[in-house]
Design a protein around this motif. Structure first.
Motif, PDB file in Angstrom:
ATOM      1  N   GLU A 170      56.960 186.008 -38.462  1.00  0.00           N
ATOM      2  CA  GLU A 170      57.173 186.275 -39.887  1.00  0.00           C
ATOM      3  C   GLU A 170      58.166 185.288 -40.485  1.00  0.00           C
ATOM      4  OE1 GLU A 170      55.711 188.133 -42.371  1.00  0.00           O
ATOM      5  OE2 GLU A 170      54.273 188.139 -40.747  1.00  0.00           O
ATOM      6  N   LEU A 171      59.189 184.917 -39.724  1.00  0.00           N
ATOM      7  CA  LEU A 171      60.136 183.907 -40.203  1.00  0.00           C
ATOM      8  C   LEU A 171      59.421 182.569 -40.402  1.00  0.00           C
ATOM      9  CD1 LEU A 171      63.196 184.729 -37.923  1.00  0.00           C
ATOM     10  CD2 LEU A 171      62.996 185.174 -40.390  1.00  0.00           C
ATOM     11  N   ARG A 201      56.164 182.200 -40.926  1.00  0.00           N
ATOM     12  CA  ARG A 201      55.250 182.350 -42.063  1.00  0.00           C
ATOM     13  C   ARG A 201      55.990 182.146 -43.386  1.00  0.00           C
ATOM     14  NH1 ARG A 201      50.864 186.614 -43.347  1.00  0.00           N
ATOM     15  NH2 ARG A 201      51.570 187.656 -41.477  1.00  0.00           N
ATOM     16  N   GLU A 202      57.158 182.764 -43.514  1.00  0.00           N
ATOM     17  CA  GLU A 202      57.934 182.635 -44.749  1.00  0.00           C
ATOM     18  C   GLU A 202      58.301 181.175 -45.012  1.00  0.00           C
ATOM     19  OE1 GLU A 202      61.722 184.875 -46.784  1.00  0.00           O
ATOM     20  OE2 GLU A 202      61.951 184.173 -44.714  1.00  0.00           O
ATOM     21  N   TYR A 203      58.680 180.473 -43.945  1.00  0.00           N
ATOM     22  CA  TYR A 203      59.026 179.050 -44.046  1.00  0.00           C
ATOM     23  C   TYR A 203      57.805 178.220 -44.472  1.00  0.00           C
ATOM     24  CZ  TYR A 203      60.025 174.325 -42.435  1.00  0.00           C
ATOM     25  OH  TYR A 203      60.170 172.956 -42.361  1.00  0.00           O
ATOM     26  N   VAL A 234      55.066 179.209 -46.043  1.00  0.00           N
ATOM     27  CA  VAL A 234      54.677 179.538 -47.422  1.00  0.00           C
ATOM     28  C   VAL A 234      55.619 178.856 -48.407  1.00  0.00           C
ATOM     29  CG1 VAL A 234      54.565 181.429 -49.108  1.00  0.00           C
ATOM     30  CG2 VAL A 234      53.532 181.701 -46.844  1.00  0.00           C
ATOM     31  N   TYR A 235      56.919 178.937 -48.150  1.00  0.00           N
ATOM     32  CA  TYR A 235      57.913 178.335 -49.036  1.00  0.00           C
ATOM     33  C   TYR A 235      57.682 176.833 -49.200  1.00  0.00           C
ATOM     34  CZ  TYR A 235      62.406 176.712 -50.802  1.00  0.00           C
ATOM     35  OH  TYR A 235      63.387 176.089 -51.543  1.00  0.00           O
ATOM     36  N   ARG A 247      51.362 190.814 -44.396  1.00  0.00           N
ATOM     37  CA  ARG A 247      52.737 190.766 -43.870  1.00  0.00           C
ATOM     38  C   ARG A 247      53.173 192.150 -43.381  1.00  0.00           C
ATOM     39  NH1 ARG A 247      56.650 186.835 -47.030  1.00  0.00           N
ATOM     40  NH2 ARG A 247      57.634 187.099 -45.024  1.00  0.00           N
ATOM     41  N   GLU A 273      58.750 193.605 -44.939  1.00  0.00           N
ATOM     42  CA  GLU A 273      59.340 193.089 -46.163  1.00  0.00           C
ATOM     43  C   GLU A 273      60.481 192.157 -45.773  1.00  0.00           C
ATOM     44  OE1 GLU A 273      58.514 193.668 -49.393  1.00  0.00           O
ATOM     45  OE2 GLU A 273      56.786 194.840 -48.707  1.00  0.00           O
ATOM     46  N   ARG A 274      60.787 191.217 -46.627  1.00  0.00           N
ATOM     47  CA  ARG A 274      61.885 190.279 -46.385  1.00  0.00           C
ATOM     48  C   ARG A 274      63.202 191.029 -46.177  1.00  0.00           C
ATOM     49  NH1 ARG A 274      63.847 184.927 -47.776  1.00  0.00           N
ATOM     50  NH2 ARG A 274      66.062 185.123 -48.207  1.00  0.00           N
ATOM     51  N   PRO A 299      63.804 180.642 -47.507  1.00  0.00           N
ATOM     52  CA  PRO A 299      63.380 181.391 -46.324  1.00  0.00           C
ATOM     53  C   PRO A 299      64.574 181.764 -45.450  1.00  0.00           C
ATOM     54  CG  PRO A 299      61.996 179.463 -46.630  1.00  0.00           C
ATOM     55  CD  PRO A 299      63.139 179.348 -47.600  1.00  0.00           C
TER      56      PRO A 299
END
Length: 132
Positions: A59-60, A62-64, A66-67, A87, A90-91, A110
């Motif tokens: 997930e970390l 993925r967030e990176y 996407v950002y 996802r 949640e963040r 991120p």
């Protein structure tokens, strides 16, 4: 008069300069991976079982991705890693679970950036070699 090779070189340089060539190559790799991956039902059934740590780390990542708008990489990463398309966290849960303080500026980046910054600040001396 410009030759076909000159035009080809000029086009390649232009695409490299504006970043389009990198995106085209990434999208092509993602499309090839997707075609190969969906053609085999056995591969789909053999999706890896994710540990809770892997799920969090993915997930970390993925967030990176996407950002930074690494869409081609993300389209390969999700099915290859077995990460759910939707996802799972949640963040705010990730930040709380990893003890990452969230401020008005950090919410825009991120969590990996915050983790790297925290690690760098916590390191006052270079790592020492372990005694053998």
């Amino acid at each position: 008069m410009a030759t076909a090779e000159d035009l080809k070189d000029a086009l390649r340089e232009n695409l490299e300069r504006n970043g389009k060539l990198r995106k085209i190559k990434a999208q092509l790799r993602a499309d090839v991976y997707s075609a190969l991956n969906t053609s085999s039902e056995a591969d789909q059934k053999a999706a890896p079982q994710l540990s809770s740590e892997s799920l969090l780390i993915n997930e970390l990542i993925r967030e990176y991705l996407v950002y930074n708008q690494y869409r081609g990489t993300l389209s390969v990463f999700l099915p290859e890693s077995g990460q759910p398309e939707v996802r799972p966290f949640e963040r705010s849960f990730l930040a709380s679970h990893l003890n990452v303080p969230e401020g008005p500026n950090s919410v825009q980046l991120p969590l990996l950036y915050s983790l790297v910054e925290m690690a760098a600040k916590g390191r006052t001396q270079p790592p020492q070699a372990k005694p053998t």
